[in-house]
Design a protein around this motif. Structure first.
Motif, PDB file in Angstrom:
ATOM      1  N   ASN A   1      12.770  12.682   7.887  1.00 27.30           N
ATOM      2  CA  ASN A   1      13.394  11.823   6.884  1.00 27.30           C
ATOM      3  C   ASN A   1      12.669  10.484   6.686  1.00 27.30           C
ATOM      4  O   ASN A   1      13.194   9.587   6.041  1.00 27.30           O
ATOM      5  CB  ASN A   1      14.878  11.583   7.193  1.00 27.30           C
ATOM      6  CG  ASN A   1      15.667  11.376   5.918  1.00 27.30           C
ATOM      7  OD1 ASN A   1      15.319  11.894   4.862  1.00 27.30           O
ATOM      8  ND2 ASN A   1      16.731  10.602   6.018  1.00 27.30           N
ATOM      9  N   VAL A   2      11.464  10.351   7.217  1.00 26.64           N
ATOM     10  CA  VAL A   2      10.608   9.192   6.928  1.00 26.64           C
ATOM     11  C   VAL A   2       9.397   9.742   6.178  1.00 26.64           C
ATOM     12  O   VAL A   2       8.451  10.242   6.785  1.00 26.64           O
ATOM     13  CB  VAL A   2      10.181   8.436   8.206  1.00 26.64           C
ATOM     14  CG1 VAL A   2       9.230   7.292   7.846  1.00 26.64           C
ATOM     15  CG2 VAL A   2      11.392   7.924   8.963  1.00 26.64           C
ATOM     16  N   PHE A   3       9.472   9.690   4.856  1.00 26.55           N
ATOM     17  CA  PHE A   3       8.433  10.277   4.010  1.00 26.55           C
ATOM     18  C   PHE A   3       7.298   9.278   3.806  1.00 26.55           C
ATOM     19  O   PHE A   3       7.528   8.154   3.376  1.00 26.55           O
ATOM     20  CB  PHE A   3       9.021  10.710   2.662  1.00 26.55           C
ATOM     21  CG  PHE A   3       9.847  11.949   2.781  1.00 26.55           C
ATOM     22  CD1 PHE A   3       9.271  13.192   2.607  1.00 26.55           C
ATOM     23  CD2 PHE A   3      11.196  11.873   3.106  1.00 26.55           C
ATOM     24  CE1 PHE A   3      10.024  14.354   2.736  1.00 26.55           C
ATOM     25  CE2 PHE A   3      11.954  13.020   3.229  1.00 26.55           C
ATOM     26  CZ  PHE A   3      11.375  14.258   3.046  1.00 26.55           C
ATOM     27  N   ARG A   4       6.083   9.725   4.111  1.00 30.36           N
ATOM     28  CA  ARG A   4       4.889   8.877   4.009  1.00 30.36           C
ATOM     29  C   ARG A   4       3.896   9.475   3.013  1.00 30.36           C
ATOM     30  O   ARG A   4       3.721  10.684   2.951  1.00 30.36           O
ATOM     31  CB  ARG A   4       4.216   8.731   5.370  1.00 30.36           C
ATOM     32  CG  ARG A   4       5.079   7.982   6.362  1.00 30.36           C
ATOM     33  CD  ARG A   4       4.293   7.632   7.623  1.00 30.36           C
ATOM     34  NE  ARG A   4       5.076   6.822   8.512  1.00 30.36           N
ATOM     35  CZ  ARG A   4       5.129   5.492   8.472  1.00 30.36           C
ATOM     36  NH1 ARG A   4       4.428   4.839   7.579  1.00 30.36           N
ATOM     37  NH2 ARG A   4       5.875   4.819   9.322  1.00 30.36           N
ATOM     38  N   TRP A   5       3.233   8.576   2.274  1.00 28.25           N
ATOM     39  CA  TRP A   5       2.214   8.974   1.306  1.00 28.25           C
ATOM     40  C   TRP A   5       0.901   9.246   2.025  1.00 28.25           C
ATOM     41  O   TRP A   5       0.514   8.520   2.930  1.00 28.25           O
ATOM     42  CB  TRP A   5       2.016   7.881   0.259  1.00 28.25           C
ATOM     43  CG  TRP A   5       3.222   7.678  -0.598  1.00 28.25           C
ATOM     44  CD1 TRP A   5       4.083   6.619  -0.560  1.00 28.25           C
ATOM     45  CD2 TRP A   5       3.716   8.553  -1.610  1.00 28.25           C
ATOM     46  NE1 TRP A   5       5.074   6.795  -1.486  1.00 28.25           N
ATOM     47  CE2 TRP A   5       4.873   7.975  -2.149  1.00 28.25           C
ATOM     48  CE3 TRP A   5       3.290   9.785  -2.119  1.00 28.25           C
ATOM     49  CZ2 TRP A   5       5.615   8.566  -3.173  1.00 28.25           C
ATOM     50  CZ3 TRP A   5       4.024  10.374  -3.129  1.00 28.25           C
ATOM     51  CH2 TRP A   5       5.161   9.774  -3.646  1.00 28.25           C
ATOM     52  N   GLU A   6       0.198  10.274   1.576  1.00 31.00           N
ATOM     53  CA  GLU A   6      -1.074  10.690   2.184  1.00 31.00           C
ATOM     54  C   GLU A   6      -2.195   9.666   2.002  1.00 31.00           C
ATOM     55  O   GLU A   6      -3.056   9.547   2.852  1.00 31.00           O
ATOM     56  CB  GLU A   6      -1.553  12.013   1.570  1.00 31.00           C
ATOM     57  CG  GLU A   6      -0.782  13.213   2.005  1.00 31.00           C
ATOM     58  CD  GLU A   6      -1.171  13.701   3.382  1.00 31.00           C
ATOM     59  OE1 GLU A   6      -2.263  13.375   3.882  1.00 31.00           O
ATOM     60  OE2 GLU A   6      -0.367  14.431   3.969  1.00 31.00           O
TER      61      GLU A   6
ATOM     62  N   THR B   1       1.972   4.661   3.485  1.00 30.88           N
ATOM     63  CA  THR B   1       3.164   3.870   3.195  1.00 30.88           C
ATOM     64  C   THR B   1       4.374   4.789   3.060  1.00 30.88           C
ATOM     65  O   THR B   1       4.242   5.993   2.838  1.00 30.88           O
ATOM     66  CB  THR B   1       3.003   3.035   1.912  1.00 30.88           C
ATOM     67  OG1 THR B   1       2.698   3.912   0.823  1.00 30.88           O
ATOM     68  CG2 THR B   1       1.924   1.983   2.065  1.00 30.88           C
ATOM     69  N   ILE B   2       5.546   4.196   3.201  1.00 28.93           N
ATOM     70  CA  ILE B   2       6.802   4.960   3.189  1.00 28.93           C
ATOM     71  C   ILE B   2       7.384   5.013   1.781  1.00 28.93           C
ATOM     72  O   ILE B   2       7.396   4.008   1.066  1.00 28.93           O
ATOM     73  CB  ILE B   2       7.811   4.327   4.167  1.00 28.93           C
ATOM     74  CG1 ILE B   2       7.295   4.477   5.606  1.00 28.93           C
ATOM     75  CG2 ILE B   2       9.193   4.942   4.014  1.00 28.93           C
ATOM     76  CD1 ILE B   2       8.121   3.767   6.645  1.00 28.93           C
ATOM     77  N   CYS B   3       7.884   6.167   1.417  1.00 23.59           N
ATOM     78  CA  CYS B   3       8.661   6.340   0.177  1.00 23.59           C
ATOM     79  C   CYS B   3      10.103   6.014   0.557  1.00 23.59           C
ATOM     80  O   CYS B   3      10.795   6.840   1.149  1.00 23.59           O
ATOM     81  CB  CYS B   3       8.517   7.764  -0.351  1.00 23.59           C
ATOM     82  SG  CYS B   3       9.437   8.098  -1.869  1.00 23.59           S
ATOM     83  N   ASP B   4      10.548   4.787   0.232  1.00 26.44           N
ATOM     84  CA  ASP B   4      11.878   4.327   0.638  1.00 26.44           C
ATOM     85  C   ASP B   4      12.964   4.892  -0.282  1.00 26.44           C
ATOM     86  O   ASP B   4      12.697   5.736  -1.143  1.00 26.44           O
ATOM     87  CB  ASP B   4      11.918   2.800   0.682  1.00 26.44           C
ATOM     88  CG  ASP B   4      11.627   2.160  -0.673  1.00 26.44           C
ATOM     89  OD1 ASP B   4      11.687   2.847  -1.716  1.00 26.44           O
ATOM     90  OD2 ASP B   4      11.336   0.948  -0.686  1.00 26.44           O
TER      91      ASP B   4
END
Length: 152
Positions: free
Chosen positions: A84-89, A93-96
């Protein structure tokens, strides 16, 4: 005399990349013709000096909706490391929660079938396609992105 320079956005067209736009948003992309899992897709993009496409703005989502409405594609977002902590490749950075509300389909991400740690652009959501979480070992097409550069 003060002259403003005109800036042009350019795309490295090597390896079949192309410049796509929607409104004022542009991206330099390459779309696969084969289907593969997320990990192979990510490595394939890296082999092209690129990364899986990021959808950090509405404009970037609109590029997908405008140009790839009939395709399901892996994009560069996942929660592989921490659930549930989505990060951009591209930059980790996190997609909040604000990001999620803009780019994911309603009710997504939901980890519905367990181990849905990777994200794809999904064309079956209406009225417009959005992002959805999916098992990383599912075979899908994918979209790579290279950074744009400015020319004067």
């Amino acid at each position: 005399m003060n002259r403003e320079k005109e800036v042009y956005v350019a795309c490295d067209l090597s390896d079949g990349f192309q410049l796509v736009t929607s409104g004022t948003t542009s991206a330099c992309v390459w779309v696969s013709t084969n289907m593969t899992n997320y990990f192979f897709a990510r490595n394939s993009c890296r082999g092209k000096s690129a990364y899986l496409y990021t959808v950090k703005t509405i404009g970037k989502l609109e590029i997908l909706q405008k140009n790839y409405d009939s395709t399901s594609l892996w994009v560069g977002l996942n929660d592989i490391d921490v659930e549930n902590v989505f990060r951009w490749e591209d930059d980790n950075t996190i997609c909040d929660s604000t990001c999620r509300g803009q780019v994911f389909a309603q009710g997504e991400p939901n980890n519905e079938y367990d181990e849905e740690d990777c994200v794809h652009y999904y064309n079956s959501y209406r009225p417009s396609p959005f992002l959805n979480d999916k098992n990383c070992f599912t075979n899908l097409a994918y979209i790579c992105e290279k950074p744009l550069f400015n020319m004067y």
